[in-house]
Design an enzyme around this catalytic site. Structure first.
Site, PDB file in Angstrom:
ATOM      1  N   LYS A 191     -17.823  15.377  10.060  1.00 35.17           N
ATOM      2  CA  LYS A 191     -19.191  15.243  11.008  1.00 35.17           C
ATOM      3  C   LYS A 191     -19.219  16.535  11.878  1.00 35.17           C
ATOM      4  CE  LYS A 191     -21.513  12.089  13.991  1.00 35.17           C
ATOM      5  NZ  LYS A 191     -21.483  10.850  14.720  1.00 35.17           N
ATOM      6  N   TRP A 200     -23.386  13.853   8.814  1.00 34.08           N
ATOM      7  CA  TRP A 200     -21.922  13.634   7.856  1.00 34.08           C
ATOM      8  C   TRP A 200     -22.236  14.743   6.918  1.00 34.08           C
ATOM      9  CZ3 TRP A 200     -18.828  10.821  10.336  1.00 34.08           C
ATOM     10  CH2 TRP A 200     -19.144  10.077  11.365  1.00 34.08           C
ATOM     11  N   THR A 260       0.967  -1.158   0.054  1.00 31.66           N
ATOM     12  CA  THR A 260      -0.085  -0.122   0.246  1.00 31.66           C
ATOM     13  C   THR A 260       1.003   1.180  -0.005  1.00 31.66           C
ATOM     14  OG1 THR A 260      -0.159   0.197   2.288  1.00 31.66           O
ATOM     15  CG2 THR A 260      -1.816  -1.292   1.172  1.00 31.66           C
ATOM     16  N   GLU A 291      -5.649  -3.983  -1.880  1.00 33.20           N
ATOM     17  CA  GLU A 291      -6.170  -5.270  -1.089  1.00 33.20           C
ATOM     18  C   GLU A 291      -6.991  -5.907  -1.806  1.00 33.20           C
ATOM     19  OE1 GLU A 291      -4.960  -2.164   2.303  1.00 33.20           O
ATOM     20  OE2 GLU A 291      -5.942  -2.155   0.135  1.00 33.20           O
TER      21      GLU A 291
END
Length: 536
Positions: free
Chosen positions: A430, A435, A182, A327
């Protein structure tokens, strides 16, 4: 049924034999050098024999430090085909990260492009297990001398090797064939080992009609780096179906990309959105006809609808959203509209429909599984035959649990299997208990004709907890104010989501794989390096 292992060796034999007349062409800056897949197979066999002579006789790791080119493709075939493990080193990582991943993977050999000798020289003497370096090209390698590894000219090794090699197929198909790490935006990069089985199934699925839809008549321009999740599987999928490949090498700027496209006339391509954002002004300026490029898969980050429409309406090129990560090998979903839809754009601006064998679920803050109703928002988790079950030699129980991969992406999924990501879990804002999607704000801002790029992060707010900070890159020759942008957004997003804080910047910082690096923006804000304008 016969118990025949799925191996890269079988894929190599198939592609270089039955599709031997297909080609790989590498751009030199002045033209192409081209080899057929049959020639590629013979050179890959020579490379495998050369690696055997240097002590690679099992599942040792052979690293590449390369651009997208023919020699890199030869390593894609030879290393896993001989039963070893291909480790594609990310040339854009920080030096200390390159050292970490090379030592963590215990690389034994590095194949390095001659133009990257200087970069490798900075870190080679920190590699604890590397014994040999193969340099591609005739570039001066004096910077590598005395760094602890034996140096070899790539072509000299191949010239001295036999061009016959029996690809290894009597292995466990679940053994590692390749590995990528990654980008390591937080902490050290994590290694993902891809098995022969997973890569074969991923290649098959990637070539299917609901994914990339590759055909033997296609010419595939592979811009996405071969060190980034195995170039999204494009090289293997192309070889599996016999599509030819076009490799840009180091020539990734808009001018050479356009020049090579006009000469090679590829029918399909894959790259992150920033590549196409950089190319669009040049296409508009030159009124170049690239309609031969029928489709482009874009991933790595969300592609603005405005960019997709500009390419399709002005240049006849369809940009297609895809979602995935290191992944997931990486293909997870592709945004092809369902048959008979009246509004294809409502599907095309999503991250797409999940591919067969990739199973998704959404998990709420309390850990409960949420319905796939197109409205419920939660963290995306996935599982399937090409989804990682663990990191290589790295325990991370928070990332993997109950047989599912926690992606860190937040979004919603329709009953028809279409994914819309609203944020990364670490990037969602938030505000006052509600949200706010930074991705939605960014896409809305980048629809403004004067905005080249926009990145939104949450910053602390005494009253609301967090509020959005919009960092904007203005197109060359354009002029736009905060008031103009707020007015533009007013009809596109709820008023309470309008950013209160703004910054005009020269460029959005990006990770090594081209994604917006929002942690850098947060750091710049915290250290008061951004000139912030308050509005509202």
């Amino acid at each position: 049924m016969q118990d025949t292992p799925l191996t890269i060796g079988r894929l190599v034999a198939h592609g270089t034999t039955f599709h031997g007349t297909s080609t790989v062409s590498t751009w030199t800056g002045e033209g192409f050098r081209t080899a057929t897949y049959a020639e590629l197979g013979r050179r890959a066999a020579r490379l495998a024999n050369a690696l055997r002579s240097l002590g690679i006789d099992g599942d040792q790791r052979v690293a590449t430090f390369m651009w997208n080119n023919q020699e890199h493709l030869e390593a894609y075939l030879a290393v896993p085909g001989m039963g070893a493990v291909l480790h594609t080193l990310n040339i854009r990582l920080f030096p200390e990260q390159v050292t970490y991943v090379a030592n963590h993977a215990e690389d034994r050999i590095v194949i390095c492009d001659g133009s990257l000798v200087g970069l490798l020289a900075r870190v080679l003497d920190t590699f604890e297990t590397v014994e040999h370096v193969l340099v591609v090209g005739d570039d001066d390698w004096s910077e590598l001398e005395g760094k602890g590894a034996q140096l070899h000219r790539y072509e000299a090794l191949l010239d001295a090797a036999d061009d016959a090699f029996e690809w290894v197929n009597d292995i466990d198909e679940n053994d590692a064939a390749a590995m990528c790490y990654t980008s390591g935006t937080t902490g050290n990069p994590k290694g993902v080992a891809y098995s022969h089985r997973s890569m074969t199934l991923h290649s098959m699925a990637g070539a299917m009609g609901d994914a990339m839809g590759l055909k033997p008549t296609d010419s595939v321009l592979t811009i996405v780096p071969q060190f980034h999740a195995m170039a999204w599987g494009l090289p293997y999928a192309a070889m599996m179906v016999g599509a030819s490949l076009v490799m840009p090498d180091r020539h990734l700027q808009p001018e050479p990309l356009l020049e090579m496209m006009l000469e090679a006339r590829p029918t399909f391509a894959g790259a992150v959105p920033t590549i196409w954002q950089g190319l669009l002004p040049l296409l508009d300026e030159r009124e170049a006809d690239i309609s031969f490029l029928s489709e482009v898969i874009v991933g790595g980050s969300a592609c603005p609808e405005s960019l997709m429409r500009a390419f399709e309406e002005r240049h006849g090129v369809r940009l297609i959203h895809a979602w995935g990560m290191t992944e997931t090998s990486p293909l997870g979903s592709v945004a092809r509209p369902p048959v008979g839809t009246g509004d294809p754009w409502s599907f095309r601006i999503t991250q797409g429909r999940f591919m067969a064998a990739v199973e998704p679920r959404l998990v709420g803050e309390d850990g409960s599984e949420l319905p796939l109703d197109g409205e419920s928002v939660g963290e995306l988790e996935v599982r399937g035959p090409w989804i990682a079950a663990a990191y290589y030699a790295d325990d991370d129980p928070e990332k993997f649990h109950d047989g599912w991969l926690r992606t860190g992406d937040v979004g919603r999924i329709t009953a028809g299997g279409y994914l819309t990501l609203t944020d990364r879990s670490k990037d969602v804002i938030k505000s006052g208990g509600e949200w706010i999607s930074s991705v939605d704000l960014e896409n809305a801002l980048m629809a403004h004709p004067a905005v080249a790029e926009a990145a939104v992060v949450g910053i602390p707010d005494e009253k609301w907890g967090e509020r959005p900070l919009a960092s904007v890159v203005v197109r060359d020759g354009e002029d736009v104010s905060v008031e103009d942008l707020r007015d533009f957004l007013a009809d596109r997003i709820p008023k309470w989501q309008l950013p209160d804080s703004w910054a005009f910047i020269d460029e959005v910082p990006k990770t090594s794989v081209g994604k917006f690096d929002k942690k850098v923006l947060r750091q710049r804000y915290a250290e008061e390096e951004l000139e912030v304008v308050r509005a509202g």
